[in-house]
Each structure stands twice: as C-alpha cells, then as structure tokens.
Design a protein around this motif. Structure first.
Motif, PDB file in Angstrom:
ATOM      1  N   VAL A  16       0.855  -1.197   0.000  1.00 37.63           N
ATOM      2  CA  VAL A  16       0.000   0.000   0.000  1.00 37.63           C
ATOM      3  C   VAL A  16       0.889   1.244   0.000  1.00 37.63           C
ATOM      4  CG1 VAL A  16      -1.806   1.275   1.198  1.00 37.63           C
ATOM      5  CG2 VAL A  16      -1.819  -1.220   1.244  1.00 37.63           C
ATOM      6  N   ASN A  17       0.649   2.141  -0.955  1.00 38.99           N
ATOM      7  CA  ASN A  17       1.407   3.390  -1.053  1.00 38.99           C
ATOM      8  C   ASN A  17       0.447   4.566  -1.139  1.00 38.99           C
ATOM      9  OD1 ASN A  17       4.514   2.709  -1.915  1.00 38.99           O
ATOM     10  ND2 ASN A  17       3.099   1.149  -2.653  1.00 38.99           N
ATOM     11  N   TYR A  18       0.730   5.625  -0.374  1.00 38.61           N
ATOM     12  CA  TYR A  18       0.012   6.880  -0.590  1.00 38.61           C
ATOM     13  C   TYR A  18       0.948   7.813  -1.351  1.00 38.61           C
ATOM     14  CZ  TYR A  18      -2.275  11.329  -0.217  1.00 38.61           C
ATOM     15  OH  TYR A  18      -2.863  12.522  -0.545  1.00 38.61           O
ATOM     16  N   ILE A  19       0.517   8.269  -2.515  1.00 36.01           N
ATOM     17  CA  ILE A  19       1.336   9.117  -3.375  1.00 36.01           C
ATOM     18  C   ILE A  19       0.752  10.528  -3.365  1.00 36.01           C
ATOM     19  CG2 ILE A  19       2.163   9.487  -5.729  1.00 36.01           C
ATOM     20  CD1 ILE A  19       1.671   6.401  -6.120  1.00 36.01           C
ATOM     21  N   PRO A  20       1.442  11.498  -2.771  1.00 30.59           N
ATOM     22  CA  PRO A  20       0.940  12.874  -2.803  1.00 30.59           C
ATOM     23  C   PRO A  20       1.036  13.438  -4.216  1.00 30.59           C
ATOM     24  CG  PRO A  20       3.118  12.804  -1.810  1.00 30.59           C
ATOM     25  CD  PRO A  20       2.719  11.378  -2.054  1.00 30.59           C
ATOM     26  N   ILE A  21       0.056  14.221  -4.618  1.00 36.37           N
ATOM     27  CA  ILE A  21       0.070  14.830  -5.954  1.00 36.37           C
ATOM     28  C   ILE A  21       0.161  16.345  -5.855  1.00 36.37           C
ATOM     29  CG2 ILE A  21      -1.329  15.230  -8.030  1.00 36.37           C
ATOM     30  CD1 ILE A  21      -2.189  12.305  -7.859  1.00 36.37           C
ATOM     31  N   THR A  22      -0.658  16.959  -5.004  1.00 35.44           N
ATOM     32  CA  THR A  22      -0.549  18.403  -4.805  1.00 35.44           C
ATOM     33  C   THR A  22      -0.651  18.712  -3.318  1.00 35.44           C
ATOM     34  OG1 THR A  22      -1.401  20.571  -5.502  1.00 35.44           O
ATOM     35  CG2 THR A  22      -3.021  18.864  -5.059  1.00 35.44           C
ATOM     36  N   ASN A  23      -0.097  19.860  -2.929  1.00 36.21           N
ATOM     37  CA  ASN A  23      -0.123  20.212  -1.503  1.00 36.21           C
ATOM     38  C   ASN A  23      -0.714  21.587  -1.237  1.00 36.21           C
ATOM     39  OD1 ASN A  23       1.905  21.924  -2.373  1.00 36.21           O
ATOM     40  ND2 ASN A  23       3.561  20.853  -1.329  1.00 36.21           N
ATOM     41  N   GLN A  24      -1.342  22.176  -2.270  1.00 35.24           N
ATOM     42  CA  GLN A  24      -2.037  23.448  -2.091  1.00 35.24           C
ATOM     43  C   GLN A  24      -3.250  23.499  -3.006  1.00 35.24           C
ATOM     44  OE1 GLN A  24       0.108  27.114  -2.301  1.00 35.24           O
ATOM     45  NE2 GLN A  24       1.688  26.490  -0.864  1.00 35.24           N
ATOM     46  N   VAL A  25      -4.331  24.117  -2.510  1.00 37.39           N
ATOM     47  CA  VAL A  25      -5.553  24.227  -3.313  1.00 37.39           C
ATOM     48  C   VAL A  25      -5.289  25.025  -4.583  1.00 37.39           C
ATOM     49  CG1 VAL A  25      -7.916  25.128  -3.357  1.00 37.39           C
ATOM     50  CG2 VAL A  25      -7.041  24.013  -1.295  1.00 37.39           C
ATOM     51  N   VAL A  26      -4.429  26.036  -4.500  1.00 32.36           N
ATOM     52  CA  VAL A  26      -4.176  26.906  -5.654  1.00 32.36           C
ATOM     53  C   VAL A  26      -3.199  26.288  -6.645  1.00 32.36           C
ATOM     54  CG1 VAL A  26      -4.684  29.035  -4.409  1.00 32.36           C
ATOM     55  CG2 VAL A  26      -2.349  28.134  -4.387  1.00 32.36           C
ATOM     56  N   ASN A  27      -2.525  25.198  -6.267  1.00 32.24           N
ATOM     57  CA  ASN A  27      -1.532  24.583  -7.151  1.00 32.24           C
ATOM     58  C   ASN A  27      -2.175  23.509  -8.010  1.00 32.24           C
ATOM     59  OD1 ASN A  27       0.450  26.207  -6.147  1.00 32.24           O
ATOM     60  ND2 ASN A  27       1.381  24.667  -4.845  1.00 32.24           N
ATOM     61  N   ARG A  28      -2.477  23.850  -9.256  1.00 32.64           N
ATOM     62  CA  ARG A  28      -3.141  22.889 -10.136  1.00 32.64           C
ATOM     63  C   ARG A  28      -2.166  22.280 -11.149  1.00 32.64           C
ATOM     64  NH1 ARG A  28      -7.605  26.649 -10.486  1.00 32.64           N
ATOM     65  NH2 ARG A  28      -7.204  26.918 -12.703  1.00 32.64           N
ATOM     66  N   MET A  29      -0.883  22.381 -10.850  1.00 34.21           N
ATOM     67  CA  MET A  29       0.113  21.692 -11.655  1.00 34.21           C
ATOM     68  C   MET A  29       0.996  20.879 -10.717  1.00 34.21           C
ATOM     69  SD  MET A  29       2.957  23.139 -14.311  1.00 34.21           S
ATOM     70  CE  MET A  29       3.792  24.081 -13.038  1.00 34.21           C
ATOM     71  N   SER A  30       1.205  19.615 -11.060  1.00 29.10           N
ATOM     72  CA  SER A  30       2.036  18.740 -10.236  1.00 29.10           C
ATOM     73  C   SER A  30       3.097  18.102 -11.117  1.00 29.10           C
ATOM     74  CB  SER A  30       1.187  17.649  -9.574  1.00 29.10           C
ATOM     75  OG  SER A  30       0.216  18.219  -8.722  1.00 29.10           O
ATOM     76  N   MET A  31       4.346  18.173 -10.649  1.00 28.42           N
ATOM     77  CA  MET A  31       5.475  17.682 -11.422  1.00 28.42           C
ATOM     78  C   MET A  31       6.177  16.580 -10.631  1.00 28.42           C
ATOM     79  SD  MET A  31       8.440  19.983 -13.214  1.00 28.42           S
ATOM     80  CE  MET A  31       9.002  20.757 -11.694  1.00 28.42           C
ATOM     81  N   PHE A  32       6.462  15.458 -11.310  1.00 27.97           N
ATOM     82  CA  PHE A  32       7.147  14.329 -10.687  1.00 27.97           C
ATOM     83  C   PHE A  32       8.533  14.181 -11.305  1.00 27.97           C
ATOM     84  CE2 PHE A  32       2.652  13.506 -10.214  1.00 27.97           C
ATOM     85  CZ  PHE A  32       2.546  13.071  -8.901  1.00 27.97           C
ATOM     86  N   VAL A  33       9.562  14.183 -10.457  1.00 29.94           N
ATOM     87  CA  VAL A  33      10.933  13.995 -10.929  1.00 29.94           C
ATOM     88  C   VAL A  33      11.565  12.833 -10.166  1.00 29.94           C
ATOM     89  CG1 VAL A  33      11.198  16.445 -11.517  1.00 29.94           C
ATOM     90  CG2 VAL A  33      11.970  15.626  -9.278  1.00 29.94           C
ATOM     91  N   GLY A  34      12.592  12.256 -10.757  1.00 25.60           N
ATOM     92  CA  GLY A  34      13.293  11.130 -10.144  1.00 25.60           C
ATOM     93  C   GLY A  34      13.976  10.314 -11.221  1.00 25.60           C
ATOM     94  N   ASN A  35      14.813   9.407 -10.819  1.00 19.46           N
ATOM     95  CA  ASN A  35      15.543   8.577 -11.774  1.00 19.46           C
ATOM     96  C   ASN A  35      14.601   7.643 -12.523  1.00 19.46           C
ATOM     97  OD1 ASN A  35      17.972   9.728 -10.970  1.00 19.46           O
ATOM     98  ND2 ASN A  35      18.313   8.185  -9.383  1.00 19.46           N
ATOM     99  N   ASN A  36      15.081   7.082 -13.619  1.00 22.64           N
ATOM    100  CA  ASN A  36      14.291   6.105 -14.365  1.00 22.64           C
ATOM    101  C   ASN A  36      13.956   4.910 -13.475  1.00 22.64           C
ATOM    102  OD1 ASN A  36      14.222   7.426 -16.861  1.00 22.64           O
ATOM    103  ND2 ASN A  36      16.250   6.656 -17.411  1.00 22.64           N
ATOM    104  N   GLY A  37      12.725   4.438 -13.602  1.00 29.45           N
ATOM    105  CA  GLY A  37      12.321   3.234 -12.884  1.00 29.45           C
ATOM    106  C   GLY A  37      11.788   3.455 -11.482  1.00 29.45           C
ATOM    107  N   VAL A  38      11.703   4.722 -11.021  1.00 35.71           N
ATOM    108  CA  VAL A  38      11.219   4.951  -9.651  1.00 35.71           C
ATOM    109  C   VAL A  38       9.697   5.003  -9.580  1.00 35.71           C
ATOM    110  CG1 VAL A  38      13.308   6.143  -8.905  1.00 35.71           C
ATOM    111  CG2 VAL A  38      11.406   7.477  -9.858  1.00 35.71           C
TER     112      VAL A  38
END
Length: 647
Positions: A16-38
């Motif tokens: 079971v994983n909880y993945i956060p996507i946004t942390n503010q009501v006004v932020n309607r863009m979410s960017m995911f970065v990390g190495n390949n395969g993560v």
C-alpha cells in the motif's frame, strides 16, 4: 482536483502506497521527478486505468484481490452539487466519506500519515470542500472500493446513515465529473492531435457533442405505419432491422441453421452516441492539423511535442464553460525537444494549468523547470525498498531548497543555465532574470513589448537570481572573450532587501553582456546599483517604483474585490497621499495617508498582507489592467531596463 493516490501492487508500487500529488488548493500543476524506474509514469498510468479503463499493469506475483487504485479528490461542494444530479442520500454518503477523511488522525493510519500532514498544512475548509477517496480493484473495476485501510469501515458508516445505499454511485459520480487525458511519452503526437481522436474529443466543447446527439434524437420524422413522429436513430434502427430480417429470411431459405444474430448481452440497436462517434470520425478525419502548410507528422518530433501543448491550451482556453474538471497528464513534455526550447514548453504548461477547471500532471527529466515555475507542486521520488516521495510547493521553492536531494538542486540550476545559453546561441534571445511572478507582470507590462526576443524569467527569490548569475558568470567570462556570446544580453535584477545580498563575481569586460543589479529608489531617482557592500542603501521593492496613482488604485481594487471585509475596513482608514512622488508605502513619505491617529495602529496588519506572495501577484494583475489605459508612460526603473537591452 486530485490531492493524492492510494495504490497497491501497481507496477513498481508494491504494497500500500500513498502518493501525494498536490499540496495546495491553488496549485493545479504537479510535477514528478526522479531517476528512471522509480515510478513516475506509473502514477499517470494508474490514473488512466481508473478513469479510462487503461491497461492494468499489476505487480508480478501479487494477489489480484489485494490490488487496487484509489484516487483522493478535493472538490468544491458547489461544483459537485451543480454538475451532478445528487439526491439527499448521495449528499449524506459524500458527507460521511468527507467527514471521515477530515477527522482522520496521523496516528491512526501509518500509510496515510503524509496525507494527514498535507491536509492539515493546507487548512482546507470542510464546509467548502468534499474530501473523497474512491477507487476500484483489479478484480472488479466497476465496483466502488475505498482502499484496504478504509473499505469496510466506510461502507459500514455509510450503511448506518443511508441503509442499502449503493456506493457505486460515488464511483460513477467522480468518473463523470473528471475528464482524464493521458499522453504517454511514446504516444504518436500526430495521432493524438487528430480531431476524431479520443483525447481531442475529451477536450472538445461538450455542447458540440450534445448538439449532434440532440439532432439524432429529435422527433422530426414520421413512421410509416403509425404516422407518429419519431427520431432519426429510431428510423435508422428500424430500417436496418428490416433489412437484417430480409437477409436472415434469404439465407435460412437455403439452410435454416444460418442466421446473423447479436450475441446475448450485447445491445441490438445503434444509439445516438454510436452514430455521433461515426459522424465525428467521418467529418473530422478529412481535416488535419497543419503548421505553415505542413502536416503535423512532417514536423520534427520536438515541434510536434510543442504543437501538442499549444493545441491543448487552445481547446481548454476556448472551452472555459466546460462542465467538470479536465485532468491533463503528460509524460516528459520535453521529450525530443532541444534544450533551448525546454523553458518555453514548460511555461506553456504552467499557463495551461491556470485555465479554469484544469489540473496538469507531468513527469520530467528536465530539472531546469524547478526554479522557473512559480505555481505548482514538485514531487521528488526516490527509489528504495518502498518509494519515498517528498512534496514541495514551487511558490516557496527558495525556502525549501535546502531539503532537496543534492542532485536535484544541482541539476535544476545546471540545466536551466544550459537552456539559457543554448537559447541565446540558437534563437538570439535576451534574458531578464528576476525574483517573482509579480515582478514578471510589471516588466511584461512596461518592458516586454519594447525589447525584441526578451524572455522574462522569475526564479523564486533573490538568492536564486544571484545563484543563476554566478552559474552564468564562468561560461560568459570565457565565451565573450572568444566572441561566441558577444551579442548576448542577460540582466539579473533583485530588490534591495533589508539585508544586503552580494556576490564576489564581477567583470567589467562582460557587463554589457551579463549584468547583475539591485533596484534602488530614493525620492529623487531610481538607479540600478552593483551588489557591493557600503554606500547609500535604501531598501527597495519593485512595488516602490511604479506610478503612484495607478498603484494606489490597483491596491484599492485588490483589497476591495479580493480580500476580507476586515482588511477592507483597515484600508478605509487610509487615503491617497497625493503629494507622494513614489509608490512607497512603508516609509514616512508613504503613498498611504492615515486619516486618523487610530489608523497607524493598523498599518502593520496592512503591510503584512501586502508582503504575501499571493497578494502581490493579485495586485500586479490589477495594476497591469489599470495601467493599460496609459500606454505612453513608462516609470524610470523600466526605462533603465529597456535602455540596457536596446543599447
């Protein structure tokens, strides 16, 4: 918007994983970065599985009955109630789920510990928003599921409130409310941009689709036997059914065992939506997207990727009244782009996320986006036995940078600097590097149209401006001497803060190509000073360098239209000091004149609100609109900026 995602046994997300996507009501863009395969793309794919029935890429060797995808939604109550036909039982069920999640404590569920922390930091109003978790399992994708942590408990709570309530209704509500468009990195852009493609139809104005169905269903035709009015779909079905009966009669005359028939469980007649799909395909397939007379597939892969964002932007902007929320998920928007084009691509995406009822999710390997984007959530994924995801607001990026993994911080600046240099060399661009989004609006108003090929880049604070200057200094110092960057122009501009910021890097030989200055505004003149310690020093912000009357009117409009009644009443204790020759509000010669001694007791509250970054952007937007009426006047600060670039 989607606040987060609870997932189990989907690709690399085991357990079971909880993945956060946004942390503010006004932020309607979410960017995911990390190495390949993560697991960056896995997040977008899982949502595609939930919304669109995409391929379910289950983790190998894990049990099917333990596999699920559960998005967590944050949506205004008014939006749900206006767009969906909710019964009183539906509202009770939604209230039950929402109250449960609002009351969830950090200690009660370790998997949702991060969710509780983000929820508390966001300070969401439970009277204004529904907070809903709803998902599906691998084994039954049309049945509502609340996750392994909450499924039984929530279903029991709902059943106590609303006996025999069908929780599948909640699942259907949220699938109907949201339109999810997923563009994987390997998708052929030309196929996505065809008007008959499913992705484009989701961006299309629903009125067009509804109009076609209405025409098909409208009762304008009379049926022959009864002469009763009927619709076109019924006529077509009746005619086709008669034709099929004749066919079956003919073939059964040869052998009674032959027949054309519909398998049990399949619909027997065409529907209006079936015909609509064929009409759209027939009409739109002959209309292909071209640029400069070229078919899109004839352009380079990078140009096609740019076109994809441009067209999405155009459709979403045109369709402001679209019902529900559009979720646009893009895998690596920088794919196939030359490094010099990455900045403009991400700024387009940032603008797209500001459109009404739109949320953008993207993955990227271009870390230069981090210091250039001013609105959104950055999610850094680090691999391990279990994925670790850290979320940061790009609005206060400068304050949180120290918490970044070292490689992310280094990459973000190196890749941005590389983009700036490449853009200068390939496109002859000029760069104005400034602190914040409010600064960008003022410079766009006064400078943008007077300097050709100017890129105005806000980077989230004074420290970032200085750091980018220092990263640029070495290559400029070398390349200018060789003549490679001799025609370049980069100006780094910061406020004169209370604490003086300096840099040891300075060379008069490259000052005409690369320069860093701080704004200094006295009562007599505005100057762009070097970053040296000592001499006259007056703390100055860009708001101190504007037209006083226009700035006062913009301030008044912002407070009266967008702030609390309490702040509005405080502002009413002041008037405009018409003798002020600058737009300063913090000094003794302030633009704001207290109308009573009592007003002075409230000035600090007013100044505190005016220093908030979100307030500053709203104020800058109002100033931009008000100042449009006086196109000829340019304040001295901006005259000096224009002069630097044009000489």
């Amino acid at each position: 918007m989607i606040l987060g995602l609870s997932v189990r046994h989907y690709k690399s997300y085991n357990n079971v994983n909880y993945i956060p996507i946004t942390n503010q009501v006004v932020n309607r863009m979410s960017m995911f970065v990390g190495n390949n395969g993560v697991g960056k793309s896995s997040i977008l794919e899982a949502l595609d599985t939930f919304f669109n029935g995409g391929y379910w890429n289950k983790t190998k060797n894990e049990k099917q009955d333990q596999t699920f995808i559960c998005p967590l939604f944050l949506v205004r109550r008014t939006a749900v109630e206006e767009l969906l036909n909710l019964s009183s039982e539906d509202k009770e069920a939604l209230d039950c789920i929402s109250s449960f999640l609002f009351n969830l404590e950090e200690s009660s569920n370790k998997e949702f510990k991060e969710f509780v922390r983000i929820r508390n930091a966001m300070n969401i109003s439970r009277e204004e928003y529904y907070l809903i978790i709803i998902g599906i399992t691998f084994k039954d994708r049309n049945k509502a599921y609340f996750g392994s942590s909450f499924d039984n408990e929530l279903k029991n709570k709902i059943n106590e409130l609303v006996p025999s309530y069908n929780t599948d209704r909640v699942l259907n509500f949220f699938r109907k409310l949201y339109t999810y468009i997923y563009i994987p990195v390997e998708a052929k852009t030309n196929d996505v941009l065809k008007l008959e493609a499913s992705e484009m139809q989701k961006l299309m104005n629903k009125n067009i689709l509804e109009t076609i169905e209405k025409v098909l269903k409208e009762k304008k035709f009379s049926s022959k036997p009864k002469k009763a009015m009927t619709d076109l779909v019924t006529i077509i079905n009746s005619t086709l059914n008669d034709f099929m009966d004749e066919i079956n009669d003919h073939i059964q005359y040869i052998d009674p065992d032959y027949s054309y028939k519909v398998e049990d469980g399949y619909k027997k007649n065409l529907t209006a939506s079936d015909l609509r799909e064929h009409i759209l395909r027939a009409y739109f397939s002959i209309r292909t997207l071209k640029k400069n007379g070229k078919e899109i597939f004839e352009l380079s892969s990078g140009e096609q990727r740019v076109a994809l964002i441009d067209i999405a932007n155009a459709f979403i902007a045109k369709n402001e009244n679209k019902k529900g929320m559009v979720l646009l998920a893009i895998d690596e928007p920088e794919a196939s782009l030359h490094v010099s084009k990455c900045f403009s691509q991400f700024k387009r995406i940032e603008e797209l996320s500001k459109q009404k009822n739109t949320q953008v999710l993207l993955t990227t390997h271009w870390y230069g986006a981090i210091p250039t984007l001013n609105n959104g959530t950055l999610n850094i994924i680090q691999s391990g036995s279990k994925a670790e995801i850290s979320s940061f607001s790009l609005t206060n990026y400068l304050e949180k940078r120290r918490d970044f993994p070292d490689d992310v911080d280094l990459k973000s600046f190196f890749e941005l600097v590389s983009t700036i240099i490449s853009s200068i060399k390939s496109d002859n661009t000029k760069w104005l590097i400034i602190e914040g989004s409010d600064d960008a609006l003022y410079h766009k108003r006064y400078v943008g149209h007077k300097v050709e090929d100017l890129v105005i880049l806000p980077v989230g604070g004074c420290g970032n401006v200085i750091k980018i200057y220092e990263y640029l200094f070495a290559p400029f110092n070398e390349k200018v001497e060789k003549g490679i960057l001799r025609n370049s122009k980069v100006l780094c501009l910061i406020d004169s803060d209370v604490s003086q910021r300096t840099t040891q890097l300075y060379s008069p030989q490259i000052e005409n190509q690369l320069k860093i200055c701080r704004i200094q505004n006295s009562n007599t003149e505005v100057t762009l000073n070097k970053l040296t310690v000592g001499g006259d020093y007056i703390p100055t912000e860009i708001e101190d360098c504007l037209n006083p009357t226009l700035f006062y009117n913009a301030l008044k409009t912002t407070i009266k239209n967008e702030e609390s009644r309490e702040l509005s009443e405080i502002f009413d204790k002041f008037g405009q000091n018409t003798d002020a020759i600058t737009s300063r509000v913090k000094t003794e010669q302030s633009l704001l004149k207290p109308l009573s001694l009592e007003a002075l007791d409230y000035k600090d509250q007013l100044l505190e609100r005016m220093s908030d970054s979100h307030f500053k952007v709203k104020l800058a937007n109002h100033y931009f609109k008000i100042s449009e009426a006086d196109k000829d006047y340019t304040p001295p600060l901006f005259q000096k900026v224009i002069e630097y670039f044009n000489t």
